[in-house]
Write a protein that holds these residues in place. Structure first.
Motif, short mmCIF file in Angstrom:
data_model
loop_
_atom_site.label_atom_id
_atom_site.label_comp_id
_atom_site.label_asym_id
_atom_site.label_seq_id
_atom_site.Cartn_x
_atom_site.Cartn_y
_atom_site.Cartn_z
N THR A 52 5.00 46.20 -10.51
CA THR A 52 6.09 45.59 -11.27
C THR A 52 6.77 44.50 -10.45
OG1 THR A 52 7.77 47.18 -10.54
CG2 THR A 52 6.51 47.74 -12.52
N ALA A 53 6.62 44.56 -9.12
CA ALA A 53 7.25 43.57 -8.25
C ALA A 53 6.58 42.20 -8.32
CB ALA A 53 7.25 44.06 -6.80
N LYS A 54 5.38 42.13 -8.90
CA LYS A 54 4.61 40.88 -8.84
C LYS A 54 5.32 39.68 -9.45
CE LYS A 54 -0.03 42.90 -8.56
NZ LYS A 54 -1.28 43.25 -9.26
N LEU A 55 6.05 39.88 -10.54
CA LEU A 55 6.76 38.76 -11.14
C LEU A 55 7.83 38.24 -10.19
CD1 LEU A 55 5.32 40.10 -13.63
CD2 LEU A 55 7.24 39.30 -14.99
N VAL A 56 8.49 39.15 -9.48
CA VAL A 56 9.52 38.76 -8.52
C VAL A 56 8.87 38.13 -7.28
CG1 VAL A 56 11.48 39.58 -7.15
CG2 VAL A 56 11.00 40.61 -9.40
N GLN A 57 7.72 38.66 -6.88
CA GLN A 57 7.02 38.11 -5.72
C GLN A 57 6.52 36.69 -5.96
OE1 GLN A 57 4.59 41.88 -5.42
NE2 GLN A 57 4.63 41.34 -3.25
N ALA A 58 6.36 36.31 -7.21
CA ALA A 58 5.90 34.95 -7.52
C ALA A 58 7.03 33.92 -7.39
CB ALA A 58 5.31 34.90 -8.93
N THR A 77 -0.33 30.42 -13.11
CA THR A 77 0.96 31.03 -12.75
C THR A 77 1.03 32.47 -13.24
OG1 THR A 77 2.08 28.88 -12.81
CG2 THR A 77 3.46 30.84 -12.99
N ALA A 78 0.59 32.71 -14.47
CA ALA A 78 0.58 34.08 -15.00
C ALA A 78 -0.32 34.97 -14.16
CB ALA A 78 0.14 34.08 -16.46
N LEU A 79 -1.45 34.44 -13.72
CA LEU A 79 -2.38 35.25 -12.93
C LEU A 79 -1.76 35.63 -11.58
CD1 LEU A 79 -5.46 36.11 -13.48
CD2 LEU A 79 -5.92 34.65 -11.50
N CYS A 80 -0.90 34.79 -11.03
CA CYS A 80 -0.21 35.13 -9.78
C CYS A 80 0.68 36.35 -9.96
CB CYS A 80 0.62 33.95 -9.30
SG CYS A 80 -0.33 32.55 -8.67
N CYS A 81 1.04 36.67 -11.21
CA CYS A 81 1.91 37.82 -11.53
C CYS A 81 1.11 39.02 -12.03
CB CYS A 81 2.90 37.42 -12.61
SG CYS A 81 3.91 35.99 -12.23
N ALA A 82 -0.20 38.93 -12.05
CA ALA A 82 -1.03 39.84 -12.85
C ALA A 82 -1.55 41.06 -12.11
CB ALA A 82 -2.22 39.07 -13.42
N SER A 83 -1.79 42.10 -12.90
CA SER A 83 -2.73 43.18 -12.57
C SER A 83 -3.83 43.05 -13.62
CB SER A 83 -2.05 44.55 -12.64
OG SER A 83 -1.01 44.65 -11.70
N GLY A 140 -5.08 37.33 -8.17
CA GLY A 140 -4.15 36.26 -8.48
C GLY A 140 -2.91 36.30 -7.60
N LYS A 141 -2.39 37.50 -7.39
CA LYS A 141 -1.23 37.64 -6.51
C LYS A 141 -1.57 37.16 -5.10
CE LYS A 141 -0.09 41.71 -4.76
NZ LYS A 141 0.46 43.08 -4.62
N HIS A 142 -2.74 37.54 -4.61
CA HIS A 142 -3.13 37.14 -3.27
C HIS A 142 -3.38 35.64 -3.18
CE1 HIS A 142 -3.85 40.94 -0.89
NE2 HIS A 142 -3.44 41.38 -2.09
N ALA A 143 -3.95 35.05 -4.24
CA ALA A 143 -4.12 33.60 -4.26
C ALA A 143 -2.76 32.91 -4.22
CB ALA A 143 -4.90 33.17 -5.51
N GLY A 144 -1.79 33.48 -4.93
CA GLY A 144 -0.43 32.93 -4.89
C GLY A 144 0.19 33.04 -3.52
N VAL A 174 12.87 39.92 -3.15
CA VAL A 174 12.99 41.17 -3.91
C VAL A 174 14.37 41.78 -3.70
CG1 VAL A 174 12.17 43.56 -4.06
CG2 VAL A 174 10.51 41.68 -3.98
N ALA A 175 14.84 41.80 -2.46
CA ALA A 175 16.16 42.36 -2.17
C ALA A 175 17.26 41.61 -2.91
CB ALA A 175 16.42 42.33 -0.66
N GLU A 176 17.19 40.28 -2.87
CA GLU A 176 18.21 39.47 -3.54
C GLU A 176 18.20 39.66 -5.05
OE1 GLU A 176 17.72 36.14 -0.03
OE2 GLU A 176 17.06 35.66 -2.07
#
Length: 341
Positions: A52-58, A77-83, A140-144, A174-176
């Motif tokens: 669930t953190a992926k959208l924030v990590q992007a 961009t969506a793939l950077c947030c994806a599972s 996608g997250k790792h590519a991002g 994430v903290a912010e």
């Protein structure tokens, strides 16, 4: 930082007339001020956010101008947030991001697994093509993350290490967004090898409320949040894939609600026009309880229409089939949210 509050019964699994199994858990629904609007169990339950953190990590990638620098498409961009499912379009899009960085699949450190979508896995086997890290649901997250390395002029070596500048940037973001201190976030290692963050459910829900309605955030961050939401609205297939709840939720609501699953029974979603975020945890980690709980919570918060709920019925109360594909039971919600006065 263990959570001690007793969980609540969320889901019953029936067989015939008997309740054969139950799943317990916790739910938090908040607004952009962090006010609790609805809950079940312990809304402060402390747990790993997982994917669930992926959208924030992007967010840091877009804040750093990565979308402009690498001309990222909404699909990328969506793939950077994806599972994602590991379908051909997903793998090809991950590779396209890497090529824009002057890299190839060997730069990824996410590891290999078969595509989540069985027809895609079967087709890959029949074709004789090799299984690669591009098929990993986190490619996608790792590519991002590698793109953020370029934006930060940081080495791509050991980019998965908690001490790496990219991972430190993500931790602080994430903290912010969650409204907590970085020191309060316990780190673990996710299935793809990068740090994963533990926060209270209410804090995760706050991050999603802010993601969807970022007007009170600094302008550059607000722009990044809007870009992420808009990309997923335009390309929901790339955040999950065929027959996946995350994709169908966006399609059915026409982008009015955006959600993201996480392993071990975590889900988070945002309702941007209402400034609402929701996070839930199934205590035993059962994915089969995840989507019925999410749909039911949306219904109880009056965030889904009757027509939308009908289109999501297969996720709301899925049948329990036998080996002949006959319905022998149902997975059904069994909770009432405690609503704020």
């Amino acid at each position: 930082m263990p959570s001690s509050c007793v969980s609540e019964l969320l889901i019953e699994v029936t067989r015939g007339k008997l309740t054969e199994c139950v799943h317990r858990g916790h739910i938090a629904v908040v607004d952009i001020q962090g006010r609790l609007l609805g809950s079940a169990g312990n809304p402060e339950f402390y747990t790993f956010a997982r994917s669930t953190a992926k959208l924030v990590q992007a967010i840091p990638l877009l804040e750093a101008g990565g979308a402009e620098r690498f001309t990222l498409t909404p699909e990328e961009t969506a793939l950077c947030c994806a599972s994602h499912n590991g379908e051909p379009e997903h793998a090809d899009t991950a590779l396209a991001i890497l090529h824009k960085l002057g890299l190839d699949e060997s730069a990824l450190h996410c590891g290999c697994h078969e595509p989540f979508y069985k027809p895609a896995a079967d087709a890959l086997k029949r074709s004789g093509q090799p299984l690669t890290q591009l098929h990993n649901n986190c490619s996608g997250k790792h590519a991002g993350m590698l793109a953020l390395c370029a934006c930060m002029e940081a080495s791509i070596q050991e980019y998965t290490s908690p001490a790496h500048p990219v991972q430190q940037k993500m931790l602080h973001t994430v903290a912010e967004m969650c409204g907590v201190s970085p020191d309060s976030i316990q780190l673990g290692t996710d299935g793809c090898g990068v740090p994963v963050f533990a926060v209270p459910l209410s804090a995760l829900a706050l991050a999603y409320a802010r993601l969807g309605c970022p007007d009170q955030l600094p302008e550059r961050r607000a722009e990044a949040c809007r870009a992420i939401v808009q990309a997923i609205r335009k390309a929901p297939y790339y955040v999950a894939g065929t027959e996946r709840f995350d994709t169908r939720l966006v399609e059915v609501t026409q982008g009015r609600i955006i959600g993201k699953m996480g392993a071990e029974g975590v889900y988070a979603l945002t309702v941007p026009e209402r400034g609402i975020g929701l996070a839930l945890k199934i205590e035993d980690g059962a994915e089969r309880a995840l989507y019925p709980t999410a749909v039911e919570a949306l219904l109880q918060m009056e965030l889904l229409s009757v027509e939308e709920a009908a289109q999501l019925a297969g996720f709301h109360q899925p049948i329990v089939p036998n080996r002949r594909d006959e319905a022998v039971g149902v997975i059904r919600p069994a909770f009432r949210l405690k609503r704020a006065e």
